[in-house]
Structure formats: structure tokens, C-alpha cells
Design an enzyme around this catalytic site. Structure first.
Site, PDB file in Angstrom:
ATOM      1  N   GLY A  43       7.135 -81.492 104.658  1.00  0.00           N
ATOM      2  CA  GLY A  43       5.569 -81.746 104.701  1.00  0.00           C
ATOM      3  C   GLY A  43       4.467 -80.964 104.109  1.00  0.00           C
ATOM      4  N   GLY A  44       3.335 -80.914 104.995  1.00  0.00           N
ATOM      5  CA  GLY A  44       2.012 -79.952 105.038  1.00  0.00           C
ATOM      6  C   GLY A  44       2.424 -78.669 106.030  1.00  0.00           C
TER       7      GLY A  44
ATOM      8  N   GLY B 214      -2.247 -56.970  74.616  1.00  0.00           N
ATOM      9  CA  GLY B 214      -2.845 -56.686  75.469  1.00  0.00           C
ATOM     10  C   GLY B 214      -2.053 -56.478  76.668  1.00  0.00           C
ATOM     11  N   ALA B 215      -0.785 -56.338  76.672  1.00  0.00           N
ATOM     12  CA  ALA B 215       0.119 -55.847  77.761  1.00  0.00           C
ATOM     13  C   ALA B 215      -0.054 -54.775  78.229  1.00  0.00           C
ATOM     14  CB  ALA B 215       2.286 -56.072  77.902  1.00  0.00           C
TER      15      ALA B 215
END
Ligand code: HXC
Length: 514
Positions: free
Chosen positions: A169-170, A404-405
Site C-alpha cells: 500500500g502507501g 547528444g550522448a
């Protein structure tokens, strides 16, 4: 007085039993240790000082007023690991399944506040059925108090979560905010909703282990940074992780003694790169030859294996390493690799840990799957992290640095302090074949022998661009170095950068592309 001392001892012994002997047996039968046994394994012998042993819950509903266990399902306090202080909590599954009540949360919050004031790491040993159902919103409030402190403590002190049972859960969001998550194979699991809810909502049949077990989170989701076979191995590796980390963002990582005269060339490095640039090799071999004692402590070892991240030491100094891995997907940058490395870079920057980048990257991974899932946004995370980082930053271009790398992987342009290249480096806008096919498209198609023309142009292009010399002419790499002398160069460079000061413009906080 004697009587009072005896009474205190008795009360403490009682509290130490948690939910009682029968529940301890069930815990052991599941192959799990108790909250206190775990603490003993984790910290330096005899160093644990417990607080809030007598805290009791305040609930009266559902008969809880008749079920009182001193300590209320969590053991909290302060201890030492390798003689350095830490704060910790260890949830006790034998008391209401380690579930979190209002008072249980207050105990955790108390040690977290102390840890922040004193600048010491917090380690959470999690083994809990989640919010204590009988307490309703009070326990939800307790979780929220912890989430807030996790967030405020982020970047102030290292926070480590060790999942040693259920975390559902949370409740998963506290570990998720912390810096590192450890899990144990077959006994720990994390999920927002369990298999039954999954079946009801999506009609999928999935086992507990498959949905949220250690191996799933280490390889598929990337939630777990470290997984091990058993609790003992896990706790020993928490100690190892801490050995690389400072106590807080103002502190320095522990440094080991190192004698400069021990630096020697490493001839094996001169023969490690295959002659054929398309041939893969294992970057770990290079890392192990560069660092002290071949010791590379990998983070996220089984996730996004096309990039390697981890801690190590060089010349005794703790560093973080980010390295493309040509042995997996040719070391390409994709969504998962960008997110993995981006978070690692930011962790190191928070805590002043210098960065070493070993680069061999053919670019970002093309394709609809990557584009539609947001490679632009996720790739930007890694770029952002390197741009923002002000710790000492060194790059060695081992082989490919394309497109870009090249910019992203801690280039000179994004404040790399020392940028080196090996003679095997190839630095260009794109790989030779793709580049030639674009810029010489007409010549090749018009040629009588297109294949021969392509080969000719390819040869010309490689001669001109597939090397580090043009980049060195521009000063974008500071030196082209022999592989065998790299270790010595790095030790000297990191030593020089000890006094580095760099600051980012004043602001509330940056807006990383999440
Ligand atoms: C109160 C709980 C409890 C809980 C377990 N127990 N979870 N008590 N609140 N959340 C108690 C059980 O009643 C039992 O008590 C003892 O702990 C051991 O539980 P078992 O079920 O016998 O153990 P096991 O078979 O190992 O199963 C463990 C379990 C299961 C998988 C964790 O207990 C379970 O599913 N619990 C509920 C999990 C859950 O849904 N929690 C809420 C998640 S949502 P006795 O007296 O019989 O020994 C959440 C919200 C957080 O936490 C939100 C934050 C924003």
C-alpha cells in the site's frame, strides 16, 4: 533501590520479547530474523542504544486496549557502524504484524528528527503489514508524518531502507523517497496493491513474488537497488554501502590510507579494447583495473544493465562511477539507463561524492517504444543531473562518444573538470556509417559502384572523425592518455579537485524534468 532496578530489568526483558515467544517462532519458521536480531547483525557489537522502549499505543477500539506490547511494534535508537553513528528503526512483525500505529510512527519520526539535527544517516528495517487497520486515519497520519520527514531529510542525511518482509500500500512510499532500497530474495516484497486486488481490477493472475518480490524490483521496476540471498548478506552489505558515504551533506566520505608511490602503470588496460569498434567488451574489467583492490560496489546491478553505476575507491578516496556498458545493447542510452544514472549522479552530488564517468556510448536508443515512452524527458534527467552537479567530475572517453550522448556524459561543456580520451576514442555527431550515408548520399547513389564509394567515404570519414584528436585540438578533452597510465592520472586529478568549489545560481529549487 535494588527492587526498582530489578523491576526495570524485568520490564526491559519483557519489552525485548515483542509479541512473545510463539510469534518469534513463527517469524523464525518463515526464515526471517526478529527486529532485534537484525539490529545486532547490522551494527557494531554492543553499540545499540535503544529509546522509547516503553512507548505503548493509545487505541481502545477492537479490543486493542487489552493487547499492549511495550515498544509498540518498532525498535528505535542509535548505534554505530564502523565506529560512525547512525539512527535506526526496526519494525517488529511479532507485534500486530509490524503494523504502523500513531505511536509507532511517532517513534520513527523522533529518531529521524534527531538524525537530521545531528547529521547522521537513518536506516529503516521494514517488516510491516502497513497501516494498523484498527487505528484508521491516525495510522495514515503517522505515515504522512514519516513521508514528510523523508522528504525534508533528502539530501541532508543518507536514508537507507531495508525491506525484510511485506511493504504494501502507501507504506511503499517511505522507502521510495529514501536514497537506497535493499531487498531479500523470497522474503521481502513491495507493491501498491497485492495479487488479489490486481486480479479483481485487471484480471491478471500474478504471484506475490512475481508482482513485488526482490528479483522483480531489482530487474524490472528498478525499485530495489540491492538484492541478496538472505538477511545476513543483506545487512552486511548495508554496512558496506555506508562505508562509502558521508554522515551528512557537510561531511566527507571516509577515506582509506593510500601511498602515492603505490601508483603503477597497468599494461593490461592497453590491450582491453577490441580492434573492431563494433565488438563488445565488459566495462567492468576496465573499472576493476582502475579502482583500488578491484572493488566496485554496484548499485542497480540487474537493472538497465547497459549502464553501470556504483561506488568505489581510487587512491583511497570514495567516488561514484557511471560507465556505459558496451557488453549490453552496445552501451546505448535508453530510458531506464538515463533514469538509473540520473538518480545516482544526483545522490553523489547531494553528498559530495566525486564522479568518474567512463564513456563508450553509441547514442540514444532509437525507436517508437523509446520515443513514445518519453526518452526525451528521461534522457533529459541524466543531462540535467550532470549539468547541475558541482562535485568533482572526471570523464574518460574510452571508445565511442556519439551525438547528444557525448554532451550528456559529463562533457567539458557541462562542467566536466577533467576530460580525458584514450587513443581509441571516436567522437562525432553520429557513427561513421550513418554519417556517410547522409552527407555523401548523392555521391554514393550516383557512383558506378555505390558499395565501393561507400567504403571509400567511410574510410575518409573514420580517418577524419573517428579519433579524439579534433576534440583535443579544441580543448574539449584535456589530454589523450595511455590506457595503462589512466589510474595514476585519475588519482592525481581527483586529488587536485579536493579543493574544488562550484556553485549553482541561487534559486528555490531547480525543476528537473520528472
Ligand atoms: C493490524 C495487522 C496488519 C495491519 C497484519 N496484522 N497486518 N494488524 N493492521 N495492517 C496482524 C494480523 O492480524 C496478525 O495478527 C499478525 O499481524 C500477523 O499477520 P498474518 O496475516 O498472520 O501474517 P502473514 O500470513 O505473514 O501475512 C502478512 C500480511 C497480511 C501479508 C502482511 O497480514 C496482510 O495482508 N496484512 C494486511 C496488509 C494490508 O493490506 N495493509 C494495509 C496496506 S495499506 P495476529 O494477532 O493474528 O497475530 C496501507 C496504507 C498506508 O498500509 C497508507 C500510507 C499513506
Amino acid at each position: 533501590m535494588k527492587e526498582k532496578i530489578e523491576q526495570l530489568k524485568k520490564l526491559k526483558e519483557q519489552a525485548k520479547l515483542g509479541g512473545g515467544k510463539a510469534k518469534i517462532k513463527i517469524q523464525h519458521d518463515k526464515g526471517k530474523l526478529t527486529a532485534r536480531e537484525r539490529i545486532e547483525l547490522l551494527v557494531d557489537e554492543g553499540s545499540f542504544d535503544e529509546i522509547d522502549m516503553f512507548v505503548k499505543h493509545r487505541s481502545k477500539d477492537f479490543g486493542l486496549d487489552k493487547q499492549i506490547y511495550p515498544g509498540d511494534g518498532v525498535v528505535t535508537g542509535f548505534a554505530k557502524i564502523d565506529c560512525r553513528p547512525i539512527a535506526l528503526f526496526s519494525q517488529d512483525f511479532t507485534v500486530f504484524g509490524g503494523s504502523l500505529s500513531e505511536t509507532h510512527a511517532e517513534k520513527i519520526v523522533k529518531i529521524m528528527k534527531m538524525a537530521m539535527k545531528n547529521g547522521i544517516p537513518v536506516i529503516g528495517l521494514n517488516d510491516s503489514g502497513g497501516a494498523r487497520i484498527q487505528e484508521g486515519v491516525s495510522s495514515l497520519a503517522g505515515y504522512a508524518d514519516i513521508f514528510l520527514l523523508n522528504t525534508l531529510a533528502s539530501g541532508v542525511i543518507p536514508q537507507i531502507s531495508v525491506i525484510l518482509g511485506p511493504c504494501a500500500g502507501g507504506a511503499v512510499y517511505s522507502p521510495a523517497i529514501t536514497d537506497f532500497i535493499f531487498m531479500v530474495k523470497n522474503t521481502s516484497y513491495m507493491f501498491v496493491t497485492g495479487p488479489n486486488v490486481v486480479k479483481t481490477v485487471t484480471n491478471e493472475d500474478v504471484s506475490l513474488e512475481e508482482l513485488g518480490g526482490a528479483e522483480t524490483h531489482a530487474s524490472k521496476s528498478g525499485i530495489a537497488h540491492f538484492i541478496y540471498e538472505n538477511e545476513i548478506e543483506t545487512l552486511l552489505n548495508v554496512r558496506k554501502l555506508l562505508s562509502f558515504l558521508p554522515l551528512n551533506y557537510r561531511d566527507k566520505s571516509p577515506e582509506l590510507k593510500f601511498n602515492q608511490s603505490e601508483i603503477k602503470p597497468e599494461p593490461k588496460l592497453d590491450n582491453i579494447i577490441p580492434d573492431n569498434p563494433s565488438k563488445p567488451y565488459d566495462m567492468r574489467k576496465i573499472i576493476n583495473l582502475l579502482v583500488d583492490d578491484n572493488d566496485f560496489f554496484e548499485v542497480h546491478k540487474n537493472y538497465a544493465e547497459n549502464i553501470l553505476c556504483g561506488f568505489s575507491r581510487i587512491g583511497g578516496m570514495a567516488i561514484g562511477i557511471i560507465a556505459n556498458q558496451p557488453a549490453v545493447l552496445a552501451g546505448v542510452l535508453d530510458i531506464n539507463a538515463s533514469v538509473k544514472a540520473g538518480r545516482f549522479v544526483r545522490f553523489c552530488d547531494c553528498f559530495g561524492i566525486p564522479l568518474l564517468v567512463l564513456e563508450d556510448v553509441p547514442g540514444f536508443l532509437p525507436g517508437t517504444e523509446q520515443e513514445w515512452n518519453g526518452i526525451i524527458r528521461h534522457g533529459a534527467k541524466l543531462l540535467f543531473a550532470f549539468c547541475e552537479a558541482t562535485v568533482p567530475k572526471i570523464t574518460v572517453i574510452i571508445r565511442k562518444a556519439y551525438g547528444g550522448a557525448y554532451d550528456v556524459m559529463n562533457s567539458k561543456h557541462v562542467r566536466g573538470d577533467f576530460n580525458y580520451a584514450w587513443p581509441s576514442a571516436e567522437i562525432a555527431v553520429m557513427g561513421p556509417k550513418g554519417a556517410v550515408e547522409i552527407i555523401f548520399k548523392k555521391e554514393i547513389s550516383k557512383s558506378k559502384d555505390p558499395k565501393k564509394e561507400l567504403e571509400k567515404k567511410l574510410k575518409e570519414f573514420k580517418k577524419r572523425f573517428a579519433n579524439p584528436y579534433i576534440t583535443a585540438e579544441r580543448g574539449f578533452v584535456d589530454d589523450i592518455i595511455l590506457p595503462s597510465e589512466t589510474r595514476g592520472k585519475l588519482i592525481n586529478a581527483f586529488n587536485l579537485l579536493r579543493t574544488k568549489v562550484d556553485i549553482n545560481p541561487k534559486k528555490k529549487h531547480a525543476n528537473i524534468p520528472l
